[in-house]
Motif scaffolding. Structure first.
Motif, short mmCIF file in Angstrom:
data_model
loop_
_atom_site.label_atom_id
_atom_site.label_comp_id
_atom_site.label_asym_id
_atom_site.label_seq_id
_atom_site.Cartn_x
_atom_site.Cartn_y
_atom_site.Cartn_z
N ASN A 225 -8.06 -4.77 6.00
CA ASN A 225 -6.65 -4.31 5.23
C ASN A 225 -6.76 -4.45 3.95
O ASN A 225 -6.23 -3.59 3.14
CB ASN A 225 -5.48 -5.29 5.97
N VAL A 226 -7.68 -5.54 3.22
CA VAL A 226 -7.65 -5.52 1.68
C VAL A 226 -8.55 -4.17 1.26
O VAL A 226 -8.18 -3.39 0.33
CB VAL A 226 -8.42 -6.73 1.57
N THR A 227 -9.56 -4.26 2.11
CA THR A 227 -10.57 -2.88 1.43
C THR A 227 -10.05 -1.56 1.69
O THR A 227 -10.39 -0.54 0.70
CB THR A 227 -12.03 -3.15 1.90
N LYS A 228 -9.48 -1.34 2.60
CA LYS A 228 -9.17 0.23 2.98
C LYS A 228 -8.08 0.59 2.02
O LYS A 228 -7.94 1.85 1.83
CB LYS A 228 -8.57 0.28 4.22
N GLN A 229 -7.21 -0.24 1.24
CA GLN A 229 -6.18 0.04 0.29
C GLN A 229 -7.09 0.23 -0.97
O GLN A 229 -6.37 0.96 -2.05
CB GLN A 229 -5.25 -0.71 0.20
N GLU A 230 -8.39 0.15 -1.11
CA GLU A 230 -8.83 -0.01 -2.52
C GLU A 230 -10.15 1.43 -2.60
O GLU A 230 -10.86 1.14 -1.95
CB GLU A 230 -9.85 -1.13 -2.76
N GLU A 231 -9.29 2.47 -3.21
CA GLU A 231 -10.37 3.48 -3.34
C GLU A 231 -11.57 3.23 -4.74
O GLU A 231 -12.25 4.02 -4.87
CB GLU A 231 -9.39 4.92 -3.83
N THR B 191 -0.94 -11.87 2.03
CA THR B 191 -0.84 -10.51 2.59
C THR B 191 -1.30 -9.25 2.13
O THR B 191 -0.89 -8.28 2.14
CB THR B 191 0.91 -10.33 2.59
N ALA B 192 -2.47 -9.65 1.66
CA ALA B 192 -3.43 -8.43 1.16
C ALA B 192 -2.77 -7.67 -0.07
O ALA B 192 -3.11 -6.72 -0.43
CB ALA B 192 -3.82 -7.68 2.02
#
Length: 596
Positions: free
Chosen positions: A295-301, A311-312
């Motif tokens: 969840n943390v990494t998928k929001q980071e382009e 909560t990331a």
């Protein structure tokens, strides 16, 4: 010269993976944040004895002695208080048990007070506060509870103690067991005594079953069990995040101003924490942490931050609060500006943490379905940042450099990506990973100092850094090689203090020169000793370093090697993870059996 202040954290910690509470040896709640780990304290006299509220059980007679301990193999804490009029004990716990195929983990703290001998007289005080002491709730009396109005949700103290005694803070003779149940949100509506006893029994059973399901060797088993239990309650189960510590602004040394808020999830801890849970055979926590990382990494382009909220969330604005501070150490900080720092080892941390999904057959395909794109993106970030200066593992605020530790995780992350590429049968990815790994190794070698035979903190630097011990423990250096031997000897000579304690580094940083040793570094050193075959020394130092725990086996972040004082945020998951991984490394060398 600074005045010496001997310091020992005389507290135990309870929790249920939704919250934690800190109880001192006189049965006072020194710290409790609701509704989340990173919320305002409702009891916080650890940082301010005027604004911090109070939840105490005080005898009217003089205290002769106290004794505090955990109920065996649980996170249930008992505090015994011996007075001139009689003795009593307080049992504190946060309910946690399985119910309806889920874990019941309410924002509820249960306190049972019972006499041991004589006729002790006590006074109970319960005065929570909000907004870091700025909000004083209005108290009102119900039929068998006290309401505290002004919080976002209702807060109640349900008790079978006469309410007027609590409301007016009057003393009373403790003639038998009494109960207090403090709740945030849903109140306790059931019978107090039966419910509290039932919750106690079920919580005790849960923790003991959890311990029985761990795979722990016979090497210092009791210490491993306590560290495992403490690590477990630092996981915010709702999202899977694991925080560095439950406190903020406990200083790394007296008047050092190194006072930070650690109630967040650091990417730098990921590899070590997952290793620790893997080593004890606990996959429920690992799976939850994987989901958090996803969840943390998928929001980071673009970049990954060094830390995120539980909560990331990305923004963790750092502010200073008008509070006295622990032992009058200021500033008191809420939030942590390190989230803005460039810390490039995070990419390797993520990749090495994902590798067990592919290497360990106990994980099924469902955990691997969405990660290829993540692996490709993270591997590319290593390539993109290879030449870039960053803040390093220790988050230097004004010392950007080409840090050896960052390159080590570039190397390890690329190694992990290569192995995952083989699983994906992706030749292009595998080739790319190998080239990045080779480039990272070239950068690591730029940190090598021919004169001393030691890998320095950064390329072109002459300062040593304990994080470079990981060159041995992560198998960049062959543990049997002369280069590993020389590197370890050089690190010992420069950074080791008494009893195997280790400084992170000794150079001046943006806050001066460090004055305390860092416990995780001592455990890295112990692991390195085990790797190179110096087993007897590893065992000896493991026992000495672990003796710096407090009376219930909890480790701080920092230790003053001169007097054994505990400093830094507490308990520190990094330190307990260090103990667990060092013990595992030693037990493997000793070929001690694990049991399930």
């Amino acid at each position: 010269m600074k005045k010496k202040t001997h310091n020992k954290y005389d507290m135990g910690v309870i929790g249920n993976c939704a919250f934690m509470a800190y109880v001192d040896t006189k049965a006072s709640i020194r710290w409790l944040c609701w509704p989340r780990f990173d919320s305002s304290f409702i009891f916080g006299d650890l940082l301010d004895d005027e604004k911090g509220g109070e939840f105490s059980v005080k005898p009217t007679a003089k205290i002769k002695d106290t004794n505090q301990y955990y109920v065996e193999n649980t996170n249930i804490l008992v505090t015994e208080i011996y007075t001139e009029d009689g003795d009593f004990k307080v049992t504190d716990f946060a309910p946690r048990f399985e119910q309806d195929d889920r874990y019941y983990k309410p924002l509820m703290m249960v306190r049972k007070i019972e006499p041991l001998q004589g006729t002790p007289s006590i006074k109970v005080v319960c005065n929570p506060v909000g907004n870091y002491g700025e909000m004083i709730p209005q108290k009102s009396q119900g039929s068998n509870h006290i309401r505290y109005e002004g919080f976002d949700q209702q807060m109640r103290l349900t008790t079978n103690i006469p309410l007027s005694y609590v409301m007016e803070e009057n003393s009373f003779v403790l003639g038998g067991a009494v109960y207090m149940v403090l709740t945030y949100g849903a109140p306790l509506e059931a019978a107090i005594e039966n419910t509290a006893e039932q919750f106690y029994t079920r919580t005790k059973r849960y923790w003991r079953n959890w311990v029985k399901s761990t795979s722990i060797s016979f090497f210092h088993q009791e210490k491993l069990i306590r560290s495992s239990l403490i690590l477990k309650i630092h996981q915010y189960e709702d999202t899977g995040a694991i925080i560095a510590s439950g406190t903020t602004s406990l200083p790394e040394y007296h008047k050092s101003t190194r006072n930070w808020d650690y109630r967040y999830c650091w990417m730098r801890d990921t590899y070590y924490t997952l290793n620790a849970f893997n080593n004890i055979g606990h996959f429920e926590e690992v799976e939850a942490y994987f989901k958090y990382i996803e969840n943390v990494t998928k929001q980071e382009e673009d970049r990954y931050q060094p830390l995120y909220t539980i909560t990331a969330q990305k923004e963790i604005t750092e502010i200073e609060m008008p509070l006295k501070g622990y032992l009058e150490n200021k500033p008191v900080r809420i939030g942590n500006d390190a989230y803005t720092h460039i810390q490039n080892d995070v990419y390797g941390q993520v990749l090495t943490s994902l590798l067990p999904l592919y290497a360990d057959k106990r994980f099924t395909n469902k955990y691997r379905m969405h990660t290829k794109k993540l692996v490709e993106h993270t591997l590319q970030k290593i390539a993109d940042t290879m030449e870039e200066k960053d803040a390093g593992l220790w988050e230097f605020r004004d010392r950007p450099g080409h840090y050896c530790y960052t390159f080590l995780f570039h190397w390890a992350g690329a190694s992990a990506a290569y192995k995952m590429a083989q699983y994906f049968e992706d030749v292009k990815m595998a080739d790319k990973a190998l080239k990045i790994k080779e480039r990272a190794a070239e950068m690591i070698e730029k940190c090598y100092d021919e004169e001393t035979g030691v890998y320095m903190q950064a390329a072109g630097a002459k300062d040593m850094d304990a994080s470079c011990l990981q060159l041995i423990t992560m198998n960049y250096l062959d543990p049997n090689s002369e280069r590993a031997r020389r590197h370890l000897l050089g690190m010992e000579k420069e950074l080791m203090a008494t009893d195997g304690l280790f400084y992170r580094y000794k150079h001046v940083d943006d806050f001066g020169a460090p004055e305390t040793t860092f416990l995780i570094c001592a455990y890295w050193y112990i692991e390195a000793l085990a790797c190179v075959g110096r087993i007897k020394e590893a065992i000896d130092y493991f026992e000495k370093v672990s003796s710096y725990a407090n009376h219930v086996g909890l480790l701080s972040e920092d230790v003053d090697s001169k007097d054994g004082s505990q400093w830094g945020n507490f308990p520190q998951t990094y330190s307990h993870v260090g103990l667990m991984n060092a013990a595992y490394r030693i037990s493997k060398k000793l070929d001690l059996p694990n049991f399930l």
